[in-house]
Scaffold this motif. Structure first.
Motif, PDB file in Angstrom:
ATOM      1  N   THR A   9       0.855  -1.201   0.000  1.00 36.09           N
ATOM      2  CA  THR A   9       0.000   0.000   0.000  1.00 36.09           C
ATOM      3  C   THR A   9       0.886   1.246   0.000  1.00 36.09           C
ATOM      4  O   THR A   9       0.668   2.189  -0.760  1.00 36.09           O
ATOM      5  CB  THR A   9      -0.924   0.010   1.242  1.00 36.09           C
ATOM      6  N   ILE A  10       1.919   1.257   0.853  1.00 38.94           N
ATOM      7  CA  ILE A  10       2.794   2.432   0.914  1.00 38.94           C
ATOM      8  C   ILE A  10       3.588   2.543  -0.395  1.00 38.94           C
ATOM      9  O   ILE A  10       3.724   3.625  -0.975  1.00 38.94           O
ATOM     10  CB  ILE A  10       3.750   2.353   2.124  1.00 38.94           C
ATOM     11  N   ARG A  11       4.105   1.421  -0.875  1.00 39.51           N
ATOM     12  CA  ARG A  11       4.950   1.435  -2.073  1.00 39.51           C
ATOM     13  C   ARG A  11       4.229   1.965  -3.319  1.00 39.51           C
ATOM     14  O   ARG A  11       4.856   2.412  -4.267  1.00 39.51           O
ATOM     15  CB  ARG A  11       5.511   0.042  -2.366  1.00 39.51           C
ATOM     16  N   GLU A  12       2.876   1.903  -3.307  1.00 38.18           N
ATOM     17  CA  GLU A  12       2.133   2.469  -4.452  1.00 38.18           C
ATOM     18  C   GLU A  12       2.480   3.934  -4.641  1.00 38.18           C
ATOM     19  O   GLU A  12       2.462   4.464  -5.737  1.00 38.18           O
ATOM     20  CB  GLU A  12       0.633   2.353  -4.203  1.00 38.18           C
ATOM     21  N   LYS A  13       2.786   4.627  -3.533  1.00 41.87           N
ATOM     22  CA  LYS A  13       3.030   6.062  -3.605  1.00 41.87           C
ATOM     23  C   LYS A  13       4.456   6.456  -3.222  1.00 41.87           C
ATOM     24  O   LYS A  13       4.924   7.522  -3.573  1.00 41.87           O
ATOM     25  CB  LYS A  13       2.059   6.813  -2.669  1.00 41.87           C
ATOM     26  N   ASN A  14       5.119   5.612  -2.449  1.00 45.21           N
ATOM     27  CA  ASN A  14       6.425   6.003  -1.909  1.00 45.21           C
ATOM     28  C   ASN A  14       7.399   4.823  -2.033  1.00 45.21           C
ATOM     29  O   ASN A  14       7.162   3.769  -1.442  1.00 45.21           O
ATOM     30  CB  ASN A  14       6.239   6.408  -0.433  1.00 45.21           C
ATOM     31  N   ASN A  15       8.478   5.036  -2.791  1.00 45.72           N
ATOM     32  CA  ASN A  15       9.410   3.927  -3.058  1.00 45.72           C
ATOM     33  C   ASN A  15      10.270   3.547  -1.857  1.00 45.72           C
ATOM     34  O   ASN A  15      10.825   2.466  -1.818  1.00 45.72           O
ATOM     35  CB  ASN A  15      10.348   4.303  -4.205  1.00 45.72           C
ATOM     36  N   PHE A  16      10.457   4.456  -0.908  1.00 43.60           N
ATOM     37  CA  PHE A  16      11.431   4.186   0.147  1.00 43.60           C
ATOM     38  C   PHE A  16      10.844   4.427   1.543  1.00 43.60           C
ATOM     39  O   PHE A  16      11.239   5.362   2.247  1.00 43.60           O
ATOM     40  CB  PHE A  16      12.681   5.067  -0.065  1.00 43.60           C
ATOM     41  N   PRO A  17       9.884   3.588   1.963  1.00 44.52           N
ATOM     42  CA  PRO A  17       9.248   3.833   3.273  1.00 44.52           C
ATOM     43  C   PRO A  17      10.206   3.758   4.455  1.00 44.52           C
ATOM     44  O   PRO A  17      10.013   4.468   5.443  1.00 44.52           O
ATOM     45  CB  PRO A  17       8.185   2.740   3.371  1.00 44.52           C
TER      46      PRO A  17
END
Ligand code: FAD
Length: 480
Positions: free
Chosen positions: A75-83
């Motif tokens: 879910t995070i990776r959909e918008k942010n490559n480096f959580p």
């Protein structure tokens, strides 16, 4: 329901200033679930809109609650490559956490009741790194014949490179310094962002095919035209804002007056804190003055105090800032950490002159007192100097951290082809991030001025979409 906020554990200040080890721990599974369980799952979540890349915060927190960590990661990776990076450095207290409905509205410094979104993001990011989770490949055969050059390996460049590689584009990153990462490597100290986290993310990019060439200055080693002639179909410029602003006062050229970038680069990138294992010594003062109130000033002050302690010098680091604490642009967490670690703060003061000894080494700083005047264009009250308020501070090392300007090596090498504004920032189409030089895209601090890691990554993500449309529309022209 458990309503007690769960804050991550931190190392004791007196211990953590003895080394460069990470200060804030990652949540345990139990802590993450307890914190996620406090989320009210608002019908209209304000946190999502206040995130510069609109991560679906509500969804990933619900997934944590259900122990679906893999789902939360994607879910995070959909918008942010480096959580795992953003979870450590994002100024959440001014963004998602500030707009959380649990934040106490009447106190700007107290968002401590808010869901600790950034620490939950870090928990998931670290889970992804530990378990080698990879974003799904979106390989598109039409794109695999193209080669794209990414100039600069900061968060903007890394984000573009990661996205394009997922689609099967061949990507080469060119970086001036001898190691990739941009500010994430040379500016932000390892006690906030450990090197192994950054290395892990960069290794992942290499694994999906991104080539990284360091010690290569685009604009000098090779021009943009030369890169196009070598078969690159498009170029992304993510060269950042790495040029320090200067005070322009007498004595600024004395020895032991550093710009913060020079100081931090020497310590973080060149590993001066591990001298003599690394051959990069640095002068460590006994009375250190840091000028400024942003993240860079806080990092410089916290690095300086560690160097003193590690070299058995009684700590003495003082920050001088021309407004009050309320106007400081640094992250609240960093200000609190700096105070805990023994950094002293002096507000409403502005340097007038630095005075040296007969050998040209700085020995004293003359300051003027200020008061707050009207609001300026940034919405903060402007400092107004109080006449005849001079006072002197003894010191033997000064670090100037008053802002950064765009790096213009590339832009000056193609004058006339690439439009820039009066600050030297590259002008782009905000939807595609394309510049006025056909086939050249840009993002990060070189476009928006000094910003944040997540904003730079967001621009990188947008640019990757712009580049893909461009490559597809020019396919015939650029086919090798
Ligand atoms: P950069 O990270 O600056 O990377 C640009 C890269 O391009 C550099 O590696 C540079 O060497 C390379 N380069 C430049 N010119 C060339 C060339 N001609 N050829 C090849 N390579 C080139 N933001 C946060 O969100 N949270 C924080 O806690 C935070 N702390 C910060 C602390 C410090 C000390 C500093 C300086 C900034 C901080 N920021 C923070 C801001 C954030 O780091 C930047 O907004 C972000 O790094 C910008 O990303 P970028 O990719 O545009 O540029």
């Amino acid at each position: 329901m458990d309503r007690e906020v769960i804050l991550p554990r931190e190392r004791e200040p007196s211990l953590r200033i003895e080394d460069f080890g990470e200060v804030v721990s990652c949540y345990t599974e139990e802590e993450a679930i307890r914190e996620a369980s406090r989320c009210l799952q608002c019908k209209e979540p304000l946190c999502i809109n206040s995130c510069p890349v609109n991560i679906d915060i509500k969804k990933f927190i619900a997934q944590i609650k259900k122990r679906d960590y893999k789902g939360a990661y994607f879910t995070i990776r959909e918008k942010n490559n480096f959580p795992s990076i953003c979870g450590r450095v994002c100024p959440a207290e001014y963004r998602c956490r500030k707009s959380c409905v649990l934040t106490k509205k009447d106190d700007t410094f107290a968002d401590k009741k808010a869901i600790q979104i950034n620490f939950l993001e870090r928990f998931i990011g670290d889970y992804g790194v530990r378990n080698n989770l990879e974003a799904t490949s979106l390989k598109d055969e039409r794109l695999s014949k193209f080669k794209v050059a990414v100039v600069g390996s900061g968060p903007a460049g890394l984000s573009v490179a990661g996205e394009l590689a997922r689609y099967g584009v061949k990507v080469v990153i060119f970086e001036t310094l001898h190691k990739p990462g941009g500010v994430l490597r040379y500016g932000i100290p390892p006690f906030r962002l450990p090197e192994e986290i950054l290395d892990g993310e960069i290794d992942y990019l290499k694994k999906i095919g991104v080539k990284i060439i360091c010690s290569f200055i685009v604009g000098r080693t090779k021009t943009l035209e030369e890169l196009f002639n070598e078969g690159f179909s498009a170029i992304f410029l993510g060269v950042g804002a790495g040029v320090p602003s200067l005070l322009g006062i007498k004595g600024e050229n004395l020895s032991n007056v550093y710009s913060a970038n020079e100081f931090l680069t020497r310590v973080n990138l060149m590993k001066a804190y591990r001298f003599p294992d690394y051959h990069t010594p640095i002068n460590i003062g006994r009375r250190i003055i840091v000028i400024g109130g942003g993240n860079t000033a806080m990092d410089a002050a916290r690095v300086a105090i560690r160097l003193q302690v590690m070299n058995k010098i009684t700590p003495s680091v003082s920050v001088f800032y021309r407004r009050t604490e309320k106007e400081m642009p640094a992250r609240r967490l960093e200000i609190e950490h700096a105070k805990e670690e023994g950094v002293k703060f002096n507000f409403l003061v502005q340097p007038k002159e630095f005075i040296g000894d007969k050998d040209g080494f700085v020995k004293r700083a003359v300051f003027l007192k200020c008061r707050l005047g009207e609001e300026d264009s940034s919405g903060r009250r402007r400092p107004v100097v109080i006449k005849d308020s001079d006072f002197i501070e003894d010191c033997d090392l000064i670090i100037v951290a008053i802002g950064l300007k765009p790096n213009q090596v590339v832009t000056k090498s193609v004058l006339g082809k690439l439009d820039i504004n009066k600050e030297g920032e590259i002008i782009v189409n905000p939807n595609t991030m394309e510049t006025t030089f056909r086939g050249v895209f840009a993002g990060g601090d070189i476009v928006g001025g000094e910003g944040t890691v997540i904003e730079a990554m967001g621009m990188g993500k947008r640019a990757s979409r712009g580049i893909i449309s461009y490559l597809l529309s020019c396919g015939e022209k650029f086919s090798p």
